[in-house]
Design a protein around this motif. Structure first.
Motif, PDB file in Angstrom:
ATOM      1  N   ASP A  55     -36.227  56.343  -9.113  1.00 17.72           N
ATOM      2  CA  ASP A  55     -34.877  55.994  -8.632  1.00 17.72           C
ATOM      3  C   ASP A  55     -34.574  56.828  -7.391  1.00 17.72           C
ATOM      4  O   ASP A  55     -33.786  57.779  -7.447  1.00 17.72           O
ATOM      5  N   PRO A  56     -35.172  56.496  -6.249  1.00 16.67           N
ATOM      6  CA  PRO A  56     -35.030  57.333  -5.048  1.00 16.67           C
ATOM      7  C   PRO A  56     -33.621  57.358  -4.467  1.00 16.67           C
ATOM      8  O   PRO A  56     -33.299  58.256  -3.674  1.00 16.67           O
ATOM      9  N   ASP A  57     -32.760  56.407  -4.833  1.00 15.60           N
ATOM     10  CA  ASP A  57     -31.397  56.362  -4.290  1.00 15.60           C
ATOM     11  C   ASP A  57     -30.438  57.282  -5.041  1.00 15.60           C
ATOM     12  O   ASP A  57     -29.324  57.530  -4.568  1.00 15.60           O
ATOM     13  N   LEU A  58     -30.821  57.770  -6.201  1.00 11.11           N
ATOM     14  CA  LEU A  58     -29.959  58.659  -6.974  1.00 11.11           C
ATOM     15  C   LEU A  58     -29.922  60.035  -6.317  1.00 11.11           C
ATOM     16  O   LEU A  58     -30.964  60.557  -5.905  1.00 11.11           O
ATOM     17  N   PRO A  59     -28.741  60.651  -6.171  1.00 12.19           N
ATOM     18  CA  PRO A  59     -28.650  61.996  -5.563  1.00 12.19           C
ATOM     19  C   PRO A  59     -29.556  62.996  -6.285  1.00 12.19           C
ATOM     20  O   PRO A  59     -29.706  62.936  -7.504  1.00 12.19           O
ATOM     21  N   GLU A  60     -30.139  63.911  -5.501  1.00 15.72           N
ATOM     22  CA  GLU A  60     -31.106  64.838  -6.080  1.00 15.72           C
ATOM     23  C   GLU A  60     -30.497  65.742  -7.139  1.00 15.72           C
ATOM     24  O   GLU A  60     -31.169  66.104  -8.116  1.00 15.72           O
ATOM     25  N   GLY A  61     -29.228  66.116  -6.976  1.00 15.72           N
ATOM     26  CA  GLY A  61     -28.579  66.929  -7.995  1.00 15.72           C
ATOM     27  C   GLY A  61     -28.492  66.205  -9.323  1.00 15.72           C
ATOM     28  O   GLY A  61     -28.719  66.785 -10.389  1.00 15.72           O
ATOM     29  N   SER A  62     -28.189  64.910  -9.268  1.00 18.19           N
ATOM     30  CA  SER A  62     -28.112  64.108 -10.491  1.00 18.19           C
ATOM     31  C   SER A  62     -29.485  63.936 -11.129  1.00 18.19           C
ATOM     32  O   SER A  62     -29.619  63.925 -12.354  1.00 18.19           O
ATOM     33  N   VAL A  63     -30.511  63.801 -10.289  1.00 26.65           N
ATOM     34  CA  VAL A  63     -31.878  63.665 -10.815  1.00 26.65           C
ATOM     35  C   VAL A  63     -32.280  64.918 -11.586  1.00 26.65           C
ATOM     36  O   VAL A  63     -32.789  64.839 -12.712  1.00 26.65           O
ATOM     37  N   LEU A  65     -30.300  67.255 -12.823  1.00 30.62           N
ATOM     38  CA  LEU A  65     -29.444  67.407 -14.004  1.00 30.62           C
ATOM     39  C   LEU A  65     -29.939  66.515 -15.141  1.00 30.62           C
ATOM     40  O   LEU A  65     -30.026  66.954 -16.290  1.00 30.62           O
ATOM     41  N   ARG A  66     -30.284  65.277 -14.827  1.00 31.00           N
ATOM     42  CA  ARG A  66     -30.776  64.360 -15.859  1.00 31.00           C
ATOM     43  C   ARG A  66     -32.057  64.889 -16.486  1.00 31.00           C
ATOM     44  O   ARG A  66     -32.231  64.843 -17.713  1.00 31.00           O
ATOM     45  N   ALA A  67     -32.960  65.410 -15.652  1.00 32.75           N
ATOM     46  CA  ALA A  67     -34.221  65.946 -16.174  1.00 32.75           C
ATOM     47  C   ALA A  67     -33.971  67.166 -17.060  1.00 32.75           C
ATOM     48  O   ALA A  67     -34.562  67.291 -18.145  1.00 32.75           O
ATOM     49  N   LEU A  68     -33.113  68.070 -16.607  1.00 36.58           N
ATOM     50  CA  LEU A  68     -32.806  69.275 -17.390  1.00 36.58           C
ATOM     51  C   LEU A  68     -32.140  68.917 -18.716  1.00 36.58           C
ATOM     52  O   LEU A  68     -32.481  69.471 -19.763  1.00 36.58           O
ATOM     53  N   ARG A  69     -31.205  67.994 -18.655  1.00 37.31           N
ATOM     54  CA  ARG A  69     -30.468  67.611 -19.865  1.00 37.31           C
ATOM     55  C   ARG A  69     -31.357  66.859 -20.856  1.00 37.31           C
ATOM     56  O   ARG A  69     -31.465  67.229 -22.028  1.00 37.31           O
ATOM     57  N   ASP A  70     -32.030  65.809 -20.381  1.00 35.83           N
ATOM     58  CA  ASP A  70     -32.777  64.942 -21.287  1.00 35.83           C
ATOM     59  C   ASP A  70     -34.013  65.616 -21.873  1.00 35.83           C
ATOM     60  O   ASP A  70     -34.429  65.289 -22.988  1.00 35.83           O
ATOM     61  N   SER A  71     -34.620  66.547 -21.140  1.00 34.49           N
ATOM     62  CA  SER A  71     -35.826  67.203 -21.644  1.00 34.49           C
ATOM     63  C   SER A  71     -35.510  68.361 -22.585  1.00 34.49           C
ATOM     64  O   SER A  71     -36.361  68.750 -23.387  1.00 34.49           O
ATOM     65  N   PRO A  93     -21.087  70.574 -11.325  1.00 38.86           N
ATOM     66  CA  PRO A  93     -19.742  70.036 -11.585  1.00 38.86           C
ATOM     67  C   PRO A  93     -19.596  68.594 -11.097  1.00 38.86           C
ATOM     68  O   PRO A  93     -20.068  68.223 -10.027  1.00 38.86           O
ATOM     69  N   GLY A  94     -18.947  67.793 -11.931  1.00 43.20           N
ATOM     70  CA  GLY A  94     -18.660  66.420 -11.560  1.00 43.20           C
ATOM     71  C   GLY A  94     -19.818  65.455 -11.692  1.00 43.20           C
ATOM     72  O   GLY A  94     -19.689  64.279 -11.361  1.00 43.20           O
ATOM     73  N   LEU A  95     -20.976  65.927 -12.159  1.00 41.88           N
ATOM     74  CA  LEU A  95     -22.145  65.060 -12.291  1.00 41.88           C
ATOM     75  C   LEU A  95     -22.406  64.769 -13.767  1.00 41.88           C
ATOM     76  O   LEU A  95     -22.387  65.665 -14.602  1.00 41.88           O
ATOM     77  N   ASN A  96     -22.641  63.515 -14.072  1.00 41.76           N
ATOM     78  CA  ASN A  96     -22.999  63.118 -15.432  1.00 41.76           C
ATOM     79  C   ASN A  96     -23.782  61.814 -15.379  1.00 41.76           C
ATOM     80  O   ASN A  96     -23.301  60.753 -15.805  1.00 41.76           O
ATOM     81  N   PRO A  97     -25.010  61.860 -14.852  1.00 44.18           N
ATOM     82  CA  PRO A  97     -25.795  60.626 -14.730  1.00 44.18           C
ATOM     83  C   PRO A  97     -26.165  60.079 -16.101  1.00 44.18           C
ATOM     84  O   PRO A  97     -26.372  60.842 -17.048  1.00 44.18           O
ATOM     85  N   PRO A  98     -26.243  58.751 -16.236  1.00 45.20           N
ATOM     86  CA  PRO A  98     -26.619  58.171 -17.535  1.00 45.20           C
ATOM     87  C   PRO A  98     -28.047  58.534 -17.904  1.00 45.20           C
ATOM     88  O   PRO A  98     -28.888  58.768 -17.040  1.00 45.20           O
ATOM     89  N   ARG A  99     -28.293  58.586 -19.202  1.00 46.32           N
ATOM     90  CA  ARG A  99     -29.625  58.902 -19.695  1.00 46.32           C
ATOM     91  C   ARG A  99     -30.591  57.767 -19.362  1.00 46.32           C
ATOM     92  O   ARG A  99     -30.250  56.588 -19.508  1.00 46.32           O
TER      93      ARG A  99
END
Length: 235
Positions: A55-63, A65-71, A93-99
């Protein structure tokens, strides 16, 4: 390492990554299965890199965060979740990308539960999916919990779900009780008299599996209590 995975904002993200793992090591409870060292960092970075490329269009901070959270969610115990999510919220802050979801796997997990006569509870199905996600990045995964928590059914359902997804995912399973024999008998040892290597139970099983002429998935299940006598040798 973030730059190697293609992250442009690697410097700022690395600072957040280091800060999070440093705080997690200090603030969370001391659990035997927690690992905040280089191995854990490398695993998260591999996941983050795969997510960024998918998902190259997703902001890097969200990417990240998603990796840290989901793993990390699968291994965080209930009482530490408040601290874990609080630190993620402070650093991102303010980031909550879907799983990231594998809907095909999820549907087959529910189907496998039905075929095995089990209730497809949402929490149980999530654990099955999380186990698969961990197996994608680790050679060794622990399923921990009290008796009758569903640990054995979790890996059985996942194996059945993978089989339902296609014959190329049919998984061979070898179940070993590591507490049934001494540590030497489990891993093998060198005879001090002859200097010859003698295979143990686990090394014999691994040697036999290696001789099977196919590339189907194979799991060795070490089903028993965790203690230093055998788990340190596994490391």
């Amino acid at each position: 390492m973030l730059m190697a995975q293609g992250f442009v904002e690697a410097k700022s993200l690395a600072s957040k990554f280091y800060g999070l793992y440093s705080l997690l090591k200090e603030l969370l409870s001391k659990q035997l299965h927690y690992d905040w060292g280089l191995r854990a960092v490398k695993s998260v970075l591999v996941i983050a890199g795969a997510m960024k490329r998918a998902d190259p269009d997703l902001p890097e901070g969200s990417v990240l965060l998603r990796a840290l959270r989901d793993s990390n969610i699968p291994k965080i115990v209930k009482e530490d979740e408040v601290v874990f999510f609080g630190l993620l919220g402070d650093l991102f802050p303010g980031l909550n990308p879907p799983r990231a979801r594998d809907e095909t796997l999820e549907a087959n997990v529910v189907k496998a539960c039905g075929e095995m006569g089990l209730d497809p509870d949402d929490a149980f199905c999530l654990k099955c999916v999380q186990m698969k996600e961990l197996l994608d990045i680790r050679h060794c995964v622990f399923l921990m919990g009290p008796a009758a928590a569903g640990k054995s059914e979790c890996w059985r359902v996942l194996a059945k779900a993978r089989e339902l997804m296609g014959p190329e995912l049919k998984t061979g399973i070898w179940d070993v009780n590591p507490k049934a024999v001494e540590t030497q008998e489990l891993y093998g040892y060198i005879s001090m008299a002859t200097r010859e290597w003698k295979d143990g139970l686990l090394s014999t099983v691994m040697r036999n599996i290696g001789a099977i002429p196919d590339e189907l998935p194979k799991w060795i299940m070490l089903d028993g209590d965790l203690d230093a006598n055998w788990i340190e040798s596994m490391n």
